[in-house]
Design an enzyme around this catalytic site. Structure first.
Site, PDB file in Angstrom:
ATOM      1  N   TYR A  68       0.819  -1.216   0.000  1.00  0.00           N
ATOM      2  CA  TYR A  68       0.000   0.000   0.000  1.00  0.00           C
ATOM      3  C   TYR A  68       0.855   1.269   0.000  1.00  0.00           C
ATOM      4  CZ  TYR A  68      -3.924  -3.101   1.163  1.00  0.00           C
ATOM      5  OH  TYR A  68      -4.868  -4.091   1.148  1.00  0.00           O
ATOM      6  N   ASP A 108      -4.750  -7.340   5.895  1.00  0.00           N
ATOM      7  CA  ASP A 108      -6.007  -6.656   5.605  1.00  0.00           C
ATOM      8  C   ASP A 108      -7.092  -7.702   5.317  1.00  0.00           C
ATOM      9  OD1 ASP A 108      -7.787  -4.690   5.047  1.00  0.00           O
ATOM     10  OD2 ASP A 108      -6.786  -3.939   3.251  1.00  0.00           O
ATOM     11  N   ASP A 128      -2.357 -17.975   1.567  1.00  0.00           N
ATOM     12  CA  ASP A 128      -3.596 -18.508   0.983  1.00  0.00           C
ATOM     13  C   ASP A 128      -4.067 -19.740   1.763  1.00  0.00           C
ATOM     14  OD1 ASP A 128      -1.292 -19.731   0.027  1.00  0.00           O
ATOM     15  OD2 ASP A 128      -2.127 -20.212  -1.930  1.00  0.00           O
TER      16      ASP A 128
END
Ligand code: NAD
Length: 368
Positions: free
Chosen positions: A142, A249, A225
């Site tokens: 980000y 997040d 994942d």
């Protein structure tokens, strides 16, 4: 001598409503436990924009830097949607996080037994769940450069860069290991070391910090994942999870919703230790300003109250008092007190924001 200093920033929408209940609880600790905090209050978000023309005044920023803990309600609202990006209410919150350098975001996912039916997972998978996700908050994809949308060979290309330094990884890893020592002594670190160099470095640095400084904590690694899958399959296998900004997040939202309502979820964002040894800290509910229910006494104050419990534990080292407050919340829920967001049965009368506060205060009284 006050226990420490707290700056309260109620903000917008339901922020002031839920914060009013926290203030009553702070007063209860002063009256009944002789734990007096030096409390001040200021404006943030739209409320600050209305007065100062900016979502966080410089003086407020300076006060936030000087206190032991900042408690924030929520910011934002439809009346501010058309403001320039630079003065939107959310910019006030982002400025606090950035200038206080709050690199570790703590998001607990805890399931109170009374709400186990509320989850989309089976009650036996979720009952008694108590995990903590530590998300790196100030670096990663980000923030990395280069970023932007560029023209290349006649078409647009969107670019973001995942970038982590060793120091950035090491400090958030330390936060996770410290937390684990206060909990069950287990950390699972998540990245994608199978496909990302930043993931390879992440895994290596977390392992080094572990080996040198925290050999007493049990460390495991998982691809992010697979971690997402395991969080939904059998979340109780985890205690502390540490991960980067992007994966954190996603994973913290997944973990949070395992437990039911947005009105229940607290958070803490911690930075480096100050001179007095306490970390820079901002505590806030995960939810926003909920304009759809603002001003109606319908907001659930528990997320904000549990954020204060986190402040007791992490800023003021008052773990037993934090337990007391969390147990009071648990008791009230077990007794069936419900704000509208926690009701899925017809025919029950919901409690108002203040009635939920009353019930928690009564449970605190009963704990003495
Ligand atoms: P929101 O979290 O405010 O609300 C989402 C839904 O959850 C709404 O239906 C709301 O009524 C409900 N809800 C939220 N908190 C609740 C509570 N304590 N009790 C009962 N119900 C609750 O998210 P949104 O609607 O996407 O955003 C509304 C405004 O809040 C926007 O301006 C947004 O930018 C802002 N926002 C601020 C923060 C923050 O301050 N940290 C976070 C998210 C959104």
């Amino acid at each position: 001598m006050p226990v420490g200093s707290i700056l309260i920033l109620p903000g917008d929408g339901i922020g002031p409503e839920v914060m009013a209940e926290v203030r009553r609880i702070i007063d209860w600790f002063a009256d009944k436990r002789d734990l007096k905090f030096d409390v001040s209050e200021d404006l943030v978000g739209g409320a600050a924009y209305d007065v100062h023309g900016a979502p966080l005044a410089d003086e407020t920023m300076a006060r936030a830097q000087a206190v032991d803990a900042v408690l924030l309600g929520a910011v934002g609202g439809p009346q501010y949607d058309d403001l320039d990006f630079s003065v939107k209410p959310e910019r006030g919150l982002l400025r606090l996080r950035k200038e206080m350098d709050l690199f570790a975001n703590l998001r607990p996912a805890q399931c109170f037994d009374a709400l186990a039916d509320f989850s989309s997972l089976k009650p036996e998978v979720i009952a008694g769940l108590d995990i903590m996700i530590v998300r790196e908050l100030t670096s990663g994809i980000y923030f990395g450069e280069p970023r932007g949308i560029f023209e290349e060979d006649g078409q647009r290309v969107g670019i973001n860069t995942q970038r982590y330094t060793e120091a950035e990884i090491a400090r958030v890893a330390r936060s996770a290991f410290e937390l684990a020592r206060k909990r069950s002594g287990k950390v699972c670190s998540m990245e994608k070391a199978n496909v990302m160099e930043s993931g390879i470095l992440w895994r290596a640095v977390v392992s080094e910090v572990h080996e040198k400084e925290y050999p007493d904590v049990e460390l495991s690694h998982m691809y992010a994942d697979a971690g997402g899958m395991q969080l939904v399959r059998w979340p109780k296998q985890f205690d502390v999870i540490v991960t980067d900004n992007l994966f954190g997040d996603l994973l913290s939202d997944v973990a949070a919703m395992l437990t039911g309502s947005l009105g229940m979820l607290p958070s803490a964002s911690l930075g480096a230790p100050m001179e007095n040894g306490r970390p820079k800290a901002l505590y806030e509910p995960v939810h926003g300003s909920a304009p759809d229910i603002a001003g109606q006494g319908k907001a659930n104050p528990i997320a904000c109250i549990l954020s204060f419990a986190m402040a007791l534990r992490y800023s003021f080292d008052l773990g037993a008092e934090a337990d007391r407050l969390e147990t009071a919340v648990e008791t009230v829920l077990a007794d069936g007190v419900r704000t509208p967001d926690l009701l899925n049965e017809e025919g029950k009368t919901p409690a108002s924001t203040a009635e939920m506060g009353d019930a928690i205060l009564a449970a605190l009284d009963a704990s003495l």
